[in-house]
Design an enzyme around this catalytic site. Structure first.
Site, PDB file in Angstrom:
ATOM      1  CE  LYS A   1      40.245  31.234  42.952  1.00 35.37           C
ATOM      2  NZ  LYS A   1      41.290  31.272  43.990  1.00 35.37           N
TER       3      LYS A   1
HETATM    4  C1  LIG Z   1      41.277  31.443  45.311  1.00 36.66           C
HETATM    5  C2  LIG Z   1      42.531  31.242  46.041  1.00 36.66           C
HETATM    6  C3  LIG Z   1      42.552  30.797  47.382  1.00 36.66           C
HETATM    7  C4  LIG Z   1      41.286  30.606  48.185  1.00 36.66           C
HETATM    8  O1  LIG Z   1      40.522  29.509  47.742  1.00 36.66           O
HETATM    9  P1  LIG Z   1      38.973  29.387  48.143  1.00 36.66           P
HETATM   10  O2  LIG Z   1      38.472  28.281  47.291  1.00 36.66           O
HETATM   11  O3  LIG Z   1      38.351  30.710  47.780  1.00 36.66           O
HETATM   12  O4  LIG Z   1      38.894  29.104  49.599  1.00 36.66           O
HETATM   13  C5  LIG Z   1      43.778  30.558  47.982  1.00 36.66           C
HETATM   14  N1  LIG Z   1      44.930  30.774  47.325  1.00 36.66           N
HETATM   15  C6  LIG Z   1      44.962  31.209  46.041  1.00 36.66           C
HETATM   16  C7  LIG Z   1      46.270  31.440  45.391  1.00 36.66           C
HETATM   17  C8  LIG Z   1      43.763  31.453  45.355  1.00 36.66           C
HETATM   18  O5  LIG Z   1      43.809  31.889  44.088  1.00 36.66           O
END
Ligand SMILES: *Cc1c(COP(=O)(O)O)cnc(C)c1O
Length: 504
Positions: free
Chosen positions: A148
């Site tokens: 993120k």
């Molecule tokens: C948010 C997240 C995901 C999922 O990603 P999306 O964009 O919601 O599909 C997968 N792994 C981690 C560690 C995340 O923080």
């Protein structure tokens, strides 16, 4: 470049106009009017660029209302080796998202092998899928150790810039089950014109995640722990945002995963990963993506639409398999919150994929009327079935395949990677790697997106390996730092009162 709504009922907007908002006024999601195309000459020129340079080239194609020099500055300040600190030997610090080889491709091991017989799909021994190596693209070297950060660090700079140009301020209200909240807080800390109010479920995040968020001592960051589940937090955010008068008076904004700029920023690392795993632009690669809200893989879909030579987009879910079900059956059947499993890859525990509408808009030939019809069902708790529609046969053009993984699969994958490579991976990455192995094809490099560091999910690492996860030095003793968090009942008014009292 104008942005349009997937439901066709909102006026086209400029990038800066949609940056601070969430949903379009008609309830749809914003997408660019058309996807900019990348020429062969551009692709060739981009191959050697450092991360920030590549990001600028890509963002310039989508953003035409921020001056070039300013955008360059915002991008370069987001993607520094100081913020994204990888320690991969042999990789340039400016790479930001280094590629780790799990199994080398054939050209790397047996250069110029005259002819090779291709092992059947799925049955290849380790290292013997011809020509196509298996790689991890590290996206988790940012301040909060999850992917993120890749988008959020840029978002912080973009927000601050657009707010200052407009002389405005914003109060970001969000809900998190862990990764999003900390990424948003670390990106927005100290940013002028921005306050963050982040709701999290009291006592439900890992000790490490709590420490990451609650130990931040920043005058513009407010943590609120709600006595309830993540869904209660989400519901409060929705209720506050639906109060139009309150929202306008207190300039409530969002950074949730439907934010277009987050998807946009994520396109960059698909290009970066492609260049790192190939030698020439005649090659194709596949990406395996651990998916929840479909934000990460949506960026991969857009990279493909722009002309990046992607062979397959491999979507991996955990036990919450609403997306895997769609790509296997053509039926999209969102579940209720009570049918959502709590798993050991919690950032993928979703029952409704908030960015999925963007993909479906493209799948149905960008016909907003069709999207409106389909989401009239979804928004009232229903499902839709694309079998017996013309769209199902188009699905193949978009190159998606999918699979799912369970807790036992995660444990086995984490163990196997540790035993074979002395490498620790987190639970989400393990979900993707498990499905990636099932979907490998001869001659095609497979890049698994590594979305978090194992230290965030220590309990499962303990279960799999019987030891504590490695911890980057900066995070030593973080659990012992003083924490600041307001604990309150799952009550909309209490949250509103808190915002009001901290907005003066
Ligand atoms: C948010 C997240 C995901 C999922 O990603 P999306 O964009 O919601 O599909 C997968 N792994 C981690 C560690 C995340 O923080």
């Amino acid at each position: 470049m104008k942005y349009i709504s997937t439901r066709g009922g909102a006026a086209p907007q400029n990038f800066s106009d949609i940056l601070l908002g969430g949903l379009a006024s008609d309830g749809g999601l914003y997408l660019p009017e058309t996807y900019p195309q990348v020429s062969a000459a551009e692709l060739a020129a981009w191959r050697e660029l450092p991360y920030a340079g590549l990001a600028l080239r890509i963002l310039e194609k989508f953003i035409d209302d921020i001056p070039g020099d300013t955008l360059k500055d915002l991008v370069e300040r987001a993607y520094t080796a100081h913020t994204f600190r990888h320690t991969r030997p042999g990789c340039d610090a400016a790479d930001i998202t280094p590629l780790t080889t799990l199994e080398p491709g054939l050209q790397e091991t047996r250069r110029a092998a005259p002819s090779v017989s291709l092992p059947p799909r799925g049955e290849a021994e380790r290292g013997e899928v011809c020509g196509g190596g298996l790689y991890l693209l590290e996206l988790s070297n940012g301040p909060t150790l999850a992917f993120k950060d890749m988008a959020m660090q840029l978002l912080g700079n973009l927000f601050e810039h657009v707010l200052s140009v407009r002389g405005e301020t914003i109060n970001i209200l969000g809900a998190t089950s862990g990764d999003t909240g900390s990424a948003a807080e670390y990106a927005m800390r100290g940013k002028h014109g921005v306050r963050v109010f982040m709701l999290s479920p009291h006592g439900l995040m890992s000790a490490f995640q709590r420490a990451q968020m609650y130990s931040l001592q920043e005058p513009n960051i407010f943590n609120i722990a709600i006595e309830g589940m993540f869904d209660d937090c989400q519901d409060i955010v929705k209720a506050v945002s639906n109060d139009a008068a309150f929202k306008a008076q207190y300039k409530i904004g969002a950074v949730n995963s439907i934010n277009w700029a987050r998807v946009l920023a994520q396109i960059v690392y698909y290009f970066k990963g492609y260049f790192a795993a190939t030698r020439s632009n005649d090659e194709r690669v596949s990406f395996a993506v651990p998916s929840g809200n479909f934000g990460n893989i949506c960026a991969g879909h857009i990279a493909h639409q722009m002309g990046l030579p992607i062979h397959r987009l491999v979507l991996a879910t955990n036990e919450n398999d609403v997306l895997d079900e769609f790509f296997r059956t053509g039926v999209y059947r969102p579940r209720g919150a009570s049918d959502t499993w709590v798993t050991s890859s919690p950032s993928m525990d979703i029952s409704k994929a908030s960015n999925f509408e963007r993909f479906v808009f493209d799948l149905v030939g960008r016909d907003a009327a069709v999207v409106r019809e389909l989401w009239a069902k979804v928004d009232t708790g229903g499902s839709f079935d694309l079998n017996d529609t013309p769209y199902i046969s188009r699905l193949a053009d978009f190159r998606f395949v999918s699979g799912k993984s369970t807790h036992a699969d995660r444990l086995a994958t984490i163990r196997a990677v540790w035993q074979q490579h002395r490498l620790m991976i987190d639970t989400h990455t393990a979900d993707a790697l498990k499905v990636a192995r099932e979907q490998r094809e001869a001659g095609i490099p497979m890049i698994v997106l590594e979305t978090a560091q194992p230290v965030k999910f220590a309990e499962t690492i303990q279960e799999a390996l019987g030891c504590d996860p490695q911890r980057p030095a900066d995070f030593d003793g973080i659990e012992k730092l003083p924490q600041q968090v307001a604990v309150m009942k799952a009550d909309v008014q209490a949250v509103k009162d808190f915002i009001v009292s901290h907005c003066t």
